[in-house]
Scaffold this motif. Structure first.
Motif, mmCIF file in Angstrom:
data_model
loop_
_atom_site.group_PDB
_atom_site.id
_atom_site.type_symbol
_atom_site.label_atom_id
_atom_site.label_comp_id
_atom_site.label_asym_id
_atom_site.label_seq_id
_atom_site.Cartn_x
_atom_site.Cartn_y
_atom_site.Cartn_z
ATOM 1 N N CYS A 115 37.857 56.315 24.815
ATOM 2 C CA CYS A 115 37.607 56.925 24.967
ATOM 3 C C CYS A 115 38.636 58.073 24.718
ATOM 4 C CB CYS A 115 37.127 57.135 26.502
ATOM 5 S SG CYS A 115 36.307 58.730 26.824
ATOM 6 N N ASP A 116 38.634 58.810 23.558
ATOM 7 C CA ASP A 116 39.899 59.843 23.631
ATOM 8 C C ASP A 116 39.542 60.782 24.776
ATOM 9 O OD1 ASP A 116 39.389 58.646 20.867
ATOM 10 O OD2 ASP A 116 38.424 59.828 20.782
ATOM 11 N N ASN A 117 38.460 61.879 25.216
ATOM 12 C CA ASN A 117 38.721 62.051 26.411
ATOM 13 C C ASN A 117 38.590 61.972 27.473
ATOM 14 O OD1 ASN A 117 38.552 64.830 25.023
ATOM 15 N ND2 ASN A 117 36.942 64.817 24.751
ATOM 16 N N SER A 118 39.333 62.101 28.737
ATOM 17 C CA SER A 118 39.445 61.635 29.597
ATOM 18 C C SER A 118 37.772 62.310 30.632
ATOM 19 C CB SER A 118 40.433 61.868 30.779
ATOM 20 O OG SER A 118 40.278 63.772 31.043
ATOM 21 N N ASP A 119 36.852 62.594 30.650
ATOM 22 C CA ASP A 119 35.848 62.954 31.938
ATOM 23 C C ASP A 119 34.592 61.867 31.178
ATOM 24 O OD1 ASP A 119 33.472 65.598 30.075
ATOM 25 O OD2 ASP A 119 35.856 65.235 28.934
ATOM 26 N N LEU A 120 34.489 61.568 31.467
ATOM 27 C CA LEU A 120 32.863 60.725 31.777
ATOM 28 C C LEU A 120 31.724 61.269 30.331
ATOM 29 C CD1 LEU A 120 31.370 57.950 32.795
ATOM 30 C CD2 LEU A 120 29.808 59.252 34.119
ATOM 31 N N ASP A 121 31.290 62.965 30.462
ATOM 32 C CA ASP A 121 30.319 62.789 29.773
ATOM 33 C C ASP A 121 30.264 62.755 28.209
ATOM 34 O OD1 ASP A 121 27.990 63.738 32.337
ATOM 35 O OD2 ASP A 121 29.249 65.462 32.151
ATOM 36 N N ALA A 136 21.198 37.434 38.227
ATOM 37 C CA ALA A 136 20.985 37.144 39.599
ATOM 38 C C ALA A 136 20.114 36.702 40.074
ATOM 39 C CB ALA A 136 22.023 38.351 40.378
ATOM 40 N N PRO A 137 19.633 36.126 41.613
ATOM 41 C CA PRO A 137 18.409 35.256 42.008
ATOM 42 C C PRO A 137 17.646 36.742 42.446
ATOM 43 C CG PRO A 137 20.599 34.511 42.820
ATOM 44 C CD PRO A 137 20.592 35.115 42.114
ATOM 45 N N SER A 138 18.278 37.282 42.796
ATOM 46 C CA SER A 138 17.690 38.854 43.449
ATOM 47 C C SER A 138 18.410 40.333 42.757
ATOM 48 C CB SER A 138 17.533 38.591 45.015
ATOM 49 O OG SER A 138 16.765 37.899 45.804
ATOM 50 N N PRO A 139 17.804 40.369 41.257
ATOM 51 C CA PRO A 139 18.753 41.606 40.692
ATOM 52 C C PRO A 139 18.482 43.005 41.614
ATOM 53 C CG PRO A 139 16.853 40.360 39.294
ATOM 54 C CD PRO A 139 17.078 39.402 40.944
ATOM 55 N N LEU A 140 19.964 43.243 41.635
ATOM 56 C CA LEU A 140 20.462 45.389 42.141
ATOM 57 C C LEU A 140 20.814 46.020 41.413
ATOM 58 C CD1 LEU A 140 21.547 43.912 45.691
ATOM 59 C CD2 LEU A 140 19.633 44.586 45.083
ATOM 60 N N LEU A 141 20.585 45.189 40.122
ATOM 61 C CA LEU A 141 21.284 46.554 38.777
ATOM 62 C C LEU A 141 20.018 46.147 38.054
ATOM 63 C CD1 LEU A 141 25.109 46.097 39.454
ATOM 64 C CD2 LEU A 141 23.552 48.551 39.834
ATOM 65 N N CYS A 142 19.307 47.132 37.191
ATOM 66 C CA CYS A 142 18.412 46.704 35.760
ATOM 67 C C CYS A 142 18.489 48.193 35.905
ATOM 68 C CB CYS A 142 16.523 46.537 36.542
ATOM 69 S SG CYS A 142 16.738 44.527 37.331
ATOM 70 N N GLY A 143 18.239 48.247 34.381
ATOM 71 C CA GLY A 143 18.149 49.528 33.950
ATOM 72 C C GLY A 143 19.422 49.536 32.774
ATOM 73 N N THR A 144 19.325 51.144 32.354
ATOM 74 C CA THR A 144 20.373 51.286 31.603
ATOM 75 C C THR A 144 21.738 51.680 32.591
ATOM 76 O OG1 THR A 144 18.869 51.555 29.976
ATOM 77 C CG2 THR A 144 21.245 52.278 29.375
ATOM 78 N N TYR A 145 23.414 51.369 31.948
ATOM 79 C CA TYR A 145 24.835 51.886 33.053
ATOM 80 C C TYR A 145 25.512 52.037 31.803
ATOM 81 C CZ TYR A 145 22.064 50.748 37.061
ATOM 82 O OH TYR A 145 20.570 50.421 38.009
ATOM 83 N N TYR A 146 26.407 52.821 32.345
ATOM 84 C CA TYR A 146 27.964 52.968 31.588
ATOM 85 C C TYR A 146 28.762 52.164 32.501
ATOM 86 C CZ TYR A 146 25.648 56.590 28.269
ATOM 87 O OH TYR A 146 24.588 57.568 27.923
#
Length: 180
Positions: A115-121, A136-146
């Motif tokens: 990452c060249d810049n420090s901000d997330l956007d 995971a047997p009971s997943p809590l994180l599903c979808g698209t993430y950074y």
């Protein structure tokens, strides 16, 4: 007579543990006017090998970050000490942290974008996309993430920064859940 024995025991007990505590502090301080000799340090570290590093984390160690990429992604529930989490009583946020750590290990080293810049956007535009399976047997994180790797801003420079961390690497992960 019994009271006198109790007082002597308490005094001896306090002196013993006080000596251990003070000698561990002095041994861990490094070079000072009251530093023990190298031989004493070796003996002490062989008796109590952990040292103070056992109780703390390096403040400059990299931090893992996770940010939802869209509305379809499962909500991230940390920090757990928020009112929505009943001030820590609702524990799914901690389970999400463990799941996040397991997902981080599945991302290969070459998939991360610097990452060249420090901000997330601005870093989001540079992110490579990867697919990660959450087993995971009971997943809590599903979808698209950074997924991010971040550095903590030192406290002396914190007032000059908009964030307390600086994003150094990023990847966009599409997490598929097999057990949900």
């Amino acid at each position: 007579m019994e009271k006198k024995k109790l007082i002597i025991f308490f005094f001896a007990f306090s002196v013993f543990w006080g000596f251990i505590f003070l000698s561990s502090v002095i041994t861990g301080m490094g070079a000072t006017a009251v530093s023990p000799t190298k031989d004493s340090q070796v003996v002490y570290s062989s008796i109590l090998p952990q040292g103070w590093g056992f109780f703390s984390k390096d403040p400059r160690a990299p931090i893992m970050g996770l940010y939802a990429a869209d509305e379809k992604s499962t909500e991230i529930l940390w920090p757990t000490m928020r009112a929505e989490n009943i001030f820590g009583l609702y524990r799914k946020g901690r389970a999400q942290g463990v799941e996040m750590g397991a997902l981080f290990t599945k991302i290969e080293k070459g998939e991360w974008s610097k990452c060249d810049n420090s901000d997330l956007d601005s870093c989001k535009k540079q992110a490579n996309e990867v697919e990660v399976e959450n087993i995971a047997p009971s997943p809590l994180l599903c979808g698209t993430y950074y997924f991010t790797q971040e550095k903590t801003i030192p406290w002396s420079y914190f007032k000059y920064s908009e964030s307390e961390t600086k994003v150094t690497k990023i990847v966009k992960g599409d997490i598929t859940c097999s057990a949900k």
